[in-house]
Scaffold this motif. Structure first.
Motif, PDB file in Angstrom:
ATOM      1  N   TRP A   1       0.510  -1.182  -0.041  1.00 14.06           N
ATOM      2  CA  TRP A   1       0.177  -0.110  -0.016  1.00 14.06           C
ATOM      3  C   TRP A   1       0.682   1.617  -0.329  1.00 14.06           C
ATOM      4  CZ3 TRP A   1      -1.878  -4.131   3.562  1.00 14.06           C
ATOM      5  CH2 TRP A   1      -1.020  -3.928   5.042  1.00 14.06           C
ATOM      6  N   LEU A   2       0.471   2.486  -0.673  1.00 18.41           N
ATOM      7  CA  LEU A   2       0.518   3.743  -0.481  1.00 18.41           C
ATOM      8  C   LEU A   2       0.334   3.921   0.922  1.00 18.41           C
ATOM      9  CD1 LEU A   2       2.225   6.115  -1.856  1.00 18.41           C
ATOM     10  CD2 LEU A   2      -0.024   6.751  -2.720  1.00 18.41           C
ATOM     11  N   VAL A   3       1.171   4.161   1.679  1.00 22.02           N
ATOM     12  CA  VAL A   3       1.161   5.137   3.010  1.00 22.02           C
ATOM     13  C   VAL A   3       1.454   6.847   2.842  1.00 22.02           C
ATOM     14  CG1 VAL A   3       1.747   5.375   5.903  1.00 22.02           C
ATOM     15  CG2 VAL A   3       1.521   3.675   4.431  1.00 22.02           C
ATOM     16  N   THR A   4       0.684   7.041   2.880  1.00 21.32           N
ATOM     17  CA  THR A   4       0.411   8.826   3.100  1.00 21.32           C
ATOM     18  C   THR A   4       1.860   9.592   4.255  1.00 21.32           C
ATOM     19  OG1 THR A   4      -1.723   8.960   4.564  1.00 21.32           O
ATOM     20  CG2 THR A   4      -1.587   9.163   1.967  1.00 21.32           C
ATOM     21  N   ARG A   5       2.056  10.096   3.753  1.00 27.21           N
ATOM     22  CA  ARG A   5       2.945  10.846   4.341  1.00 27.21           C
ATOM     23  C   ARG A   5       3.384  11.329   5.505  1.00 27.21           C
ATOM     24  NH1 ARG A   5       3.268  15.981   1.491  1.00 27.21           N
ATOM     25  NH2 ARG A   5       2.478  16.988   3.387  1.00 27.21           N
ATOM     26  N   ASP A   6       1.599  11.847   5.668  1.00 25.90           N
ATOM     27  CA  ASP A   6       1.361  12.254   7.045  1.00 25.90           C
ATOM     28  C   ASP A   6       1.887  11.256   8.267  1.00 25.90           C
ATOM     29  OD1 ASP A   6      -0.956  11.557   5.519  1.00 25.90           O
ATOM     30  OD2 ASP A   6      -2.108  11.794   7.827  1.00 25.90           O
ATOM     31  N   GLU A   7       1.735   9.713   7.891  1.00 22.87           N
ATOM     32  CA  GLU A   7       1.797   8.743   9.127  1.00 22.87           C
ATOM     33  C   GLU A   7       3.455   8.906   8.893  1.00 22.87           C
ATOM     34  OE1 GLU A   7      -0.677   5.258   8.336  1.00 22.87           O
ATOM     35  OE2 GLU A   7      -2.535   6.225   8.424  1.00 22.87           O
ATOM     36  N   ILE A   8       3.432   9.347   8.484  1.00 22.60           N
ATOM     37  CA  ILE A   8       5.413   8.752   8.865  1.00 22.60           C
ATOM     38  C   ILE A   8       6.272   9.687   9.669  1.00 22.60           C
ATOM     39  CG2 ILE A   8       7.516   7.668   7.623  1.00 22.60           C
ATOM     40  CD1 ILE A   8       5.400   6.161   7.864  1.00 22.60           C
ATOM     41  N   ALA A   9       6.221   9.782  10.272  1.00 21.87           N
ATOM     42  CA  ALA A   9       6.771  10.853  10.684  1.00 21.87           C
ATOM     43  C   ALA A   9       7.587  11.874  10.415  1.00 21.87           C
ATOM     44  CB  ALA A   9       6.850  11.578  12.372  1.00 21.87           C
ATOM     45  N   ASP A  10       9.330   9.991  10.012  1.00 20.81           N
ATOM     46  CA  ASP A  10      10.682  10.291   9.941  1.00 20.81           C
ATOM     47  C   ASP A  10      10.208   8.830   9.068  1.00 20.81           C
ATOM     48  OD1 ASP A  10      12.845  10.948   9.567  1.00 20.81           O
ATOM     49  OD2 ASP A  10      13.625  10.457  11.671  1.00 20.81           O
ATOM     50  N   PRO A  11      10.657   9.129   7.702  1.00 20.01           N
ATOM     51  CA  PRO A  11      11.444   8.253   6.533  1.00 20.01           C
ATOM     52  C   PRO A  11      12.590   7.772   6.722  1.00 20.01           C
ATOM     53  CG  PRO A  11      11.182  10.237   5.835  1.00 20.01           C
ATOM     54  CD  PRO A  11      10.393  11.108   7.194  1.00 20.01           C
ATOM     55  N   GLN A  12      13.338   8.740   8.020  1.00 23.39           N
ATOM     56  CA  GLN A  12      14.983   8.418   7.788  1.00 23.39           C
ATOM     57  C   GLN A  12      14.585   7.590   8.892  1.00 23.39           C
ATOM     58  OE1 GLN A  12      14.458  10.117   4.556  1.00 23.39           O
ATOM     59  NE2 GLN A  12      16.284   8.697   5.515  1.00 23.39           N
ATOM     60  N   ASN A  13      13.595   7.081   9.651  1.00 25.32           N
ATOM     61  CA  ASN A  13      13.988   5.971  10.652  1.00 25.32           C
ATOM     62  C   ASN A  13      12.875   4.951  10.654  1.00 25.32           C
ATOM     63  OD1 ASN A  13      14.993   5.016  13.662  1.00 25.32           O
ATOM     64  ND2 ASN A  13      13.413   5.941  14.229  1.00 25.32           N
ATOM     65  N   LEU A  14      13.278   4.433   9.757  1.00 26.74           N
ATOM     66  CA  LEU A  14      12.495   3.289   9.020  1.00 26.74           C
ATOM     67  C   LEU A  14      12.998   1.311   9.591  1.00 26.74           C
ATOM     68  CD1 LEU A  14      10.067   4.282   6.345  1.00 26.74           C
ATOM     69  CD2 LEU A  14      10.183   4.756   8.922  1.00 26.74           C
ATOM     70  N   ALA A  15      12.945   0.603   9.665  1.00 26.35           N
ATOM     71  CA  ALA A  15      14.077  -0.267   9.897  1.00 26.35           C
ATOM     72  C   ALA A  15      12.918  -2.069   8.254  1.00 26.35           C
ATOM     73  CB  ALA A  15      13.197  -1.532  10.726  1.00 26.35           C
ATOM     74  N   MET A  16      13.925  -2.057   7.786  1.00 21.21           N
ATOM     75  CA  MET A  16      13.787  -3.128   6.730  1.00 21.21           C
ATOM     76  C   MET A  16      14.446  -4.281   6.508  1.00 21.21           C
ATOM     77  SD  MET A  16      15.625   0.092   4.615  1.00 21.21           S
ATOM     78  CE  MET A  16      15.193   0.072   2.458  1.00 21.21           C
ATOM     79  N   TRP A  17      13.391  -5.031   5.965  1.00 19.75           N
ATOM     80  CA  TRP A  17      14.603  -6.618   6.017  1.00 19.75           C
ATOM     81  C   TRP A  17      14.201  -7.991   4.729  1.00 19.75           C
ATOM     82  CZ3 TRP A  17      10.591  -9.932   5.749  1.00 19.75           C
ATOM     83  CH2 TRP A  17       9.457  -9.536   5.950  1.00 19.75           C
ATOM     84  N   LEU A  18      14.430  -8.279   4.138  1.00 16.74           N
ATOM     85  CA  LEU A  18      14.283  -9.299   3.246  1.00 16.74           C
ATOM     86  C   LEU A  18      14.511 -10.777   3.509  1.00 16.74           C
ATOM     87  CD1 LEU A  18      14.338  -8.384  -0.476  1.00 16.74           C
ATOM     88  CD2 LEU A  18      15.909 -10.404   0.591  1.00 16.74           C
ATOM     89  N   ASP A  19      13.879 -11.617   3.464  1.00 12.13           N
ATOM     90  CA  ASP A  19      14.461 -12.807   3.638  1.00 12.13           C
ATOM     91  C   ASP A  19      14.282 -13.963   2.020  1.00 12.13           C
ATOM     92  OD1 ASP A  19      13.885 -12.781   6.415  1.00 12.13           O
ATOM     93  OD2 ASP A  19      13.038 -13.391   6.697  1.00 12.13           O
ATOM     94  N   ILE A  20      14.795 -14.595   2.122  1.00 10.75           N
ATOM     95  CA  ILE A  20      14.767 -15.474   1.221  1.00 10.75           C
ATOM     96  C   ILE A  20      14.493 -17.370   1.269  1.00 10.75           C
ATOM     97  CG2 ILE A  20      16.273 -16.462  -0.591  1.00 10.75           C
ATOM     98  CD1 ILE A  20      16.228 -13.605  -1.107  1.00 10.75           C
ATOM     99  N   ASP A  21      13.881 -17.449   1.452  1.00  6.41           N
ATOM    100  CA  ASP A  21      12.987 -18.880   1.978  1.00  6.41           C
ATOM    101  C   ASP A  21      13.083 -18.773   3.389  1.00  6.41           C
ATOM    102  OD1 ASP A  21      12.403 -20.117  -1.045  1.00  6.41           O
ATOM    103  OD2 ASP A  21      14.997 -20.743  -1.438  1.00  6.41           O
ATOM    104  N   GLY A  22      12.999 -18.180   3.988  1.00  5.50           N
ATOM    105  CA  GLY A  22      12.768 -17.955   5.630  1.00  5.50           C
ATOM    106  C   GLY A  22      13.814 -17.830   6.475  1.00  5.50           C
ATOM    107  N   GLN A  23      15.267 -17.334   6.128  1.00  5.01           N
ATOM    108  CA  GLN A  23      16.339 -16.844   6.079  1.00  5.01           C
ATOM    109  C   GLN A  23      16.446 -15.156   5.639  1.00  5.01           C
ATOM    110  OE1 GLN A  23      19.723 -18.802   3.766  1.00  5.01           O
ATOM    111  NE2 GLN A  23      21.527 -17.641   4.881  1.00  5.01           N
ATOM    112  N   ARG A  24      16.727 -15.029   7.066  1.00  7.35           N
ATOM    113  CA  ARG A  24      17.294 -12.920   7.046  1.00  7.35           C
ATOM    114  C   ARG A  24      18.631 -12.655   6.512  1.00  7.35           C
ATOM    115  NH1 ARG A  24      14.334  -9.632  10.245  1.00  7.35           N
ATOM    116  NH2 ARG A  24      13.003 -10.844   8.823  1.00  7.35           N
ATOM    117  N   CYS A  25      18.441 -12.317   4.828  1.00  6.76           N
ATOM    118  CA  CYS A  25      19.532 -11.672   4.366  1.00  6.76           C
ATOM    119  C   CYS A  25      19.332 -10.569   4.314  1.00  6.76           C
ATOM    120  CB  CYS A  25      19.047 -11.849   3.023  1.00  6.76           C
ATOM    121  SG  CYS A  25      19.371 -14.019   2.250  1.00  6.76           S
ATOM    122  N   GLN A  26      18.646  -9.409   4.147  1.00  2.00           N
ATOM    123  CA  GLN A  26      18.776  -8.481   4.533  1.00  2.00           C
ATOM    124  C   GLN A  26      18.193  -7.756   6.077  1.00  2.00           C
ATOM    125  OE1 GLN A  26      17.572  -6.302   0.414  1.00  2.00           O
ATOM    126  NE2 GLN A  26      19.109  -5.145   1.464  1.00  2.00           N
TER     127      GLN A  26
END
Length: 281
Positions: free
Chosen positions: A184-209
């Protein structure tokens, strides 16, 4: 607001995710969550509606890209200090800009296809910035006012095409299905600081990023301003802002995608994606 599009590819309908996680239909209010509606100021009109008064979508089915008719798909390379270190490359003095083909755009859970002849197909979880107010030569101090909202992007990349097929990144970045966008598109008013967001990516259940937008070299405001010096920005344009470490190219030994792999990725407060990888026949 969390705005989305649901339904079969090419016939998606506009929706809104309410506080209880239910999808509400917006078809009676706007024709789509698209560049046209963003340009027409639809976000302001939508914010006036009480989600509880909107019809619940009982069978959501497929989620499409959260913005329809995306204008320019602009990407930033090597924009995380820890990713640049992983790649053994110097920190750029200025943002690296490249474009992904709009035909790469797909839904957040659609199948990702490894193209014919590919050798090193890779993954990249990225923060997407959707432009809501157009402009050029935008001052950095005013840049966030031009942002409609944020979303998750998977900047899927074929490294062999990118690095070894004539020196232009676009060949390895714009293949069909290489741009899942949403959920979804989360509107700007809901994200006070875009420079403080955790992010992750898994391949087949293994955390890579496992990273954070805190380690961006060039922040969202500076990127919007910088890009607008070289091209005008219009409502519905998407800027994908780079990836943290943990991509397959940076692993020792390198690891790349194969048919049957499952990618799962997400960004704090912006939702998650899940894609199965298959060979393009």
């Amino acid at each position: 607001m969390k705005l989305l599009r649901y339904g079969a590819a090419g016939t998606e309908k506009p929706g809104l995710l309410d506080a209880d996680g239910q999808v509400r239909d917006l078809s009676a209010i706007v024709s789509d969550i698209s560049s046209e509606t963003l340009a027409a100021g639809a976000l302001g009109a939508l914010s006036a509606f009480d989600p509880q008064t909107l019809p619940i979508v009982e069978n959501v089915g497929r989620l499409g890209p959260c913005v329809g008719n995306i204008g320019k798909f602009i990407c930033i390379g090597l924009n995380y200090a820890d990713h640049a270190a992983e790649a053994n490359l110097p920190i750029p003095a200025e943002p690296i800009i490249f474009l992904k083909a709009n035909s790469a755009i797909c839904g957040p859970n659609d199948t990702v296809l490894i193209p014919r002849g590919a050798q090193k197909t890779d993954w990249e979880v990225e923060l997407g910035v959707v432009i809501g107010k157009g402009g050029k030569y935008i001052d950095q101090a005013d840049a966030l006012a031009h942002v409609a909202g944020y979303c998750v992007v998977n900047d899927v990349s074929e490294r062999d095409f990118q690095m070894n097929r004539g020196g232009t990144w676009d060949k390895g970045k714009g293949c069909d299905t290489f741009g899942p966008v949403g959920p979804w598109l989360v509107t700007r008013d809901e994200i006070a600081d875009p420079q403080n967001l955790a992010m992750w990516l898994d391949i087949d259940g293994q955390r890579c990023q496992d990273g954070s937008t805190r380690t961006m070299i060039f922040d969202v405001a500076s990127l919007v301003s910088y890009v607008s010096q070289f091209m005008s920005l219009q409502p519905g344009d998407l800027i994908s802002t780079g990836t943290p470490p943990g991509v397959g190219m940076g692993m020792k030994p390198p690891r790349f995608l194969a048919p049957g792999n499952i990618m799962e990725l997400g960004i704090e407060r912006l939702g998650t994606q899940r894609q199965r990888v298959e060979a393009d026949r």
